[in-house]
Design a protein around this motif. Sequence first.
Motif, PDB file in Angstrom:
ATOM      1  N   GLU A 246      33.972 -31.449  20.966  1.00 62.09           N
ATOM      2  CA  GLU A 246      33.135 -31.196  21.993  1.00 62.09           C
ATOM      3  C   GLU A 246      34.113 -29.969  22.929  1.00 62.09           C
ATOM      4  OE1 GLU A 246      32.101 -33.058  26.308  1.00 62.09           O
ATOM      5  OE2 GLU A 246      32.384 -34.212  24.580  1.00 62.09           O
ATOM      6  N   GLU A 247      35.471 -29.879  23.123  1.00 59.74           N
ATOM      7  CA  GLU A 247      36.153 -29.053  23.487  1.00 59.74           C
ATOM      8  C   GLU A 247      36.021 -27.498  22.736  1.00 59.74           C
ATOM      9  OE1 GLU A 247      41.106 -28.133  24.442  1.00 59.74           O
ATOM     10  OE2 GLU A 247      40.121 -30.040  25.269  1.00 59.74           O
ATOM     11  N   GLN A 248      36.105 -27.673  21.260  1.00 58.20           N
ATOM     12  CA  GLN A 248      36.009 -26.674  20.603  1.00 58.20           C
ATOM     13  C   GLN A 248      34.386 -26.126  20.809  1.00 58.20           C
ATOM     14  OE1 GLN A 248      36.562 -28.322  16.811  1.00 58.20           O
ATOM     15  NE2 GLN A 248      38.745 -27.172  16.554  1.00 58.20           N
ATOM     16  N   GLY A 249      33.692 -26.849  20.800  1.00 57.10           N
ATOM     17  CA  GLY A 249      32.208 -26.257  21.351  1.00 57.10           C
ATOM     18  C   GLY A 249      32.089 -25.635  22.338  1.00 57.10           C
ATOM     19  N   LYS A 250      32.740 -26.211  23.585  1.00 53.49           N
ATOM     20  CA  LYS A 250      32.642 -25.842  24.776  1.00 53.49           C
ATOM     21  C   LYS A 250      33.283 -23.999  24.678  1.00 53.49           C
ATOM     22  CE  LYS A 250      32.228 -29.791  27.729  1.00 53.49           C
ATOM     23  NZ  LYS A 250      32.827 -30.369  28.700  1.00 53.49           N
ATOM     24  N   SER A 251      34.578 -24.085  24.104  1.00 54.36           N
ATOM     25  CA  SER A 251      35.274 -22.832  24.193  1.00 54.36           C
ATOM     26  C   SER A 251      34.508 -21.727  23.349  1.00 54.36           C
ATOM     27  CB  SER A 251      36.685 -22.916  23.701  1.00 54.36           C
ATOM     28  OG  SER A 251      36.577 -23.160  22.276  1.00 54.36           O
ATOM     29  N   THR A 252      33.730 -22.078  22.363  1.00 55.05           N
ATOM     30  CA  THR A 252      33.034 -21.284  21.199  1.00 55.05           C
ATOM     31  C   THR A 252      31.938 -20.790  22.143  1.00 55.05           C
ATOM     32  OG1 THR A 252      33.831 -22.488  19.369  1.00 55.05           O
ATOM     33  CG2 THR A 252      31.838 -21.011  19.047  1.00 55.05           C
ATOM     34  N   GLN A 253      31.072 -21.657  22.783  1.00 54.49           N
ATOM     35  CA  GLN A 253      30.132 -21.126  23.907  1.00 54.49           C
ATOM     36  C   GLN A 253      30.357 -20.280  25.050  1.00 54.49           C
ATOM     37  OE1 GLN A 253      28.240 -24.947  25.359  1.00 54.49           O
ATOM     38  NE2 GLN A 253      26.327 -24.396  24.725  1.00 54.49           N
ATOM     39  N   LEU A 254      31.580 -20.352  25.483  1.00 54.26           N
ATOM     40  CA  LEU A 254      32.114 -19.561  26.463  1.00 54.26           C
ATOM     41  C   LEU A 254      32.340 -18.140  25.793  1.00 54.26           C
ATOM     42  CD1 LEU A 254      34.511 -21.749  28.659  1.00 54.26           C
ATOM     43  CD2 LEU A 254      32.215 -20.507  29.459  1.00 54.26           C
ATOM     44  N   ALA A 255      32.989 -18.245  24.612  1.00 55.68           N
ATOM     45  CA  ALA A 255      33.397 -16.966  23.781  1.00 55.68           C
ATOM     46  C   ALA A 255      31.878 -16.284  23.405  1.00 55.68           C
ATOM     47  CB  ALA A 255      33.963 -17.199  22.487  1.00 55.68           C
ATOM     48  N   LEU A 256      30.806 -16.999  23.102  1.00 52.94           N
ATOM     49  CA  LEU A 256      29.761 -16.367  22.648  1.00 52.94           C
ATOM     50  C   LEU A 256      28.968 -15.769  24.182  1.00 52.94           C
ATOM     51  CD1 LEU A 256      28.319 -18.943  20.223  1.00 52.94           C
ATOM     52  CD2 LEU A 256      28.983 -16.502  19.772  1.00 52.94           C
ATOM     53  N   GLN A 257      29.093 -16.543  25.034  1.00 53.90           N
ATOM     54  CA  GLN A 257      28.285 -15.970  26.295  1.00 53.90           C
ATOM     55  C   GLN A 257      29.210 -14.653  26.625  1.00 53.90           C
ATOM     56  OE1 GLN A 257      29.150 -19.180  29.146  1.00 53.90           O
ATOM     57  NE2 GLN A 257      26.846 -20.293  28.438  1.00 53.90           N
ATOM     58  N   GLN A 258      30.482 -14.613  26.609  1.00 52.61           N
ATOM     59  CA  GLN A 258      31.173 -13.253  26.897  1.00 52.61           C
ATOM     60  C   GLN A 258      30.862 -12.488  25.974  1.00 52.61           C
ATOM     61  OE1 GLN A 258      33.481 -12.747  29.729  1.00 52.61           O
ATOM     62  NE2 GLN A 258      32.997 -10.825  28.803  1.00 52.61           N
ATOM     63  N   LYS A 259      30.784 -12.529  24.577  1.00 54.38           N
ATOM     64  CA  LYS A 259      30.312 -11.561  23.614  1.00 54.38           C
ATOM     65  C   LYS A 259      28.871 -10.965  24.049  1.00 54.38           C
ATOM     66  CE  LYS A 259      31.086 -10.757  18.926  1.00 54.38           C
ATOM     67  NZ  LYS A 259      32.005 -11.135  17.730  1.00 54.38           N
ATOM     68  N   GLU A 260      27.962 -12.000  24.379  1.00 57.11           N
ATOM     69  CA  GLU A 260      26.606 -11.406  24.808  1.00 57.11           C
ATOM     70  C   GLU A 260      26.482 -10.525  25.894  1.00 57.11           C
ATOM     71  OE1 GLU A 260      22.351 -13.202  25.254  1.00 57.11           O
ATOM     72  OE2 GLU A 260      24.081 -14.401  26.135  1.00 57.11           O
ATOM     73  N   GLN A 261      27.621 -10.927  26.895  1.00 60.70           N
ATOM     74  CA  GLN A 261      27.706  -9.975  28.129  1.00 60.70           C
ATOM     75  C   GLN A 261      28.280  -8.562  27.928  1.00 60.70           C
ATOM     76  OE1 GLN A 261      30.100 -12.200  30.782  1.00 60.70           O
ATOM     77  NE2 GLN A 261      28.328 -13.717  31.411  1.00 60.70           N
TER      78      GLN A 261
END
Length: 197
Positions: A93-108
């Motif tokens: 779950e923690e890896q999923g959250k950190s990957t999601q945050l990284a993907l959001q940053q990449k999109e921005q």
Amino acid sequence: MKKISLLFLGLSMAILGCDKAAGDSKTGGQPSGRIVYVNTDTLLNNYEYYKDVVKEFDSKRFALENDLAKRTQSFQNEVALFQRRAQAGGMTEEQGKSTQLALQQKEQDIMMFRDNAAGNLQQEQAKKTDELLTNIQTYLKKYNSGNKFDMVIGYSKGGGVLYAKEDLDITQDVLKGLNEEYKNSGKKPAAADSTKK
């Protein structure tokens, strides 16, 4: 992004003033009127500097669109990989959250790159528009060095001037002079490189 020709639309409405002085009705076969005009549509379609600038910006726009498409495709591939791994239970779950945050940053980051690159391109276009108008105004001052005319008006179909006698049209002379100056200047717009990163 708007076509570069829209940036030069102001040219068709411009009134380019020249120094006042007594007119000479028999000078160099020029019209005897104190006010003459340049057909801005013809001028832009045949002015080599303008055509080179349009090619330059088309190339830059194409490079930017390709760069954005590659970045977007890469991002979409990462999102798809993340979704497959998450559905397969291949991450905590923690890896999923950190990957999601990284993907959001990449999109921005991609959106910021797009906005910055588009803004830089618009600034370059505005600078080239100003340079184009300056070239034309400077040439017209030289062209009118004998003070034959009080004013040179920019004419275009559907513009502010509804009718003008053809013998007041100095477009071809101005176009010839502008193209000769451009050719002799040795200046060519910079080759399209990819937009600033």
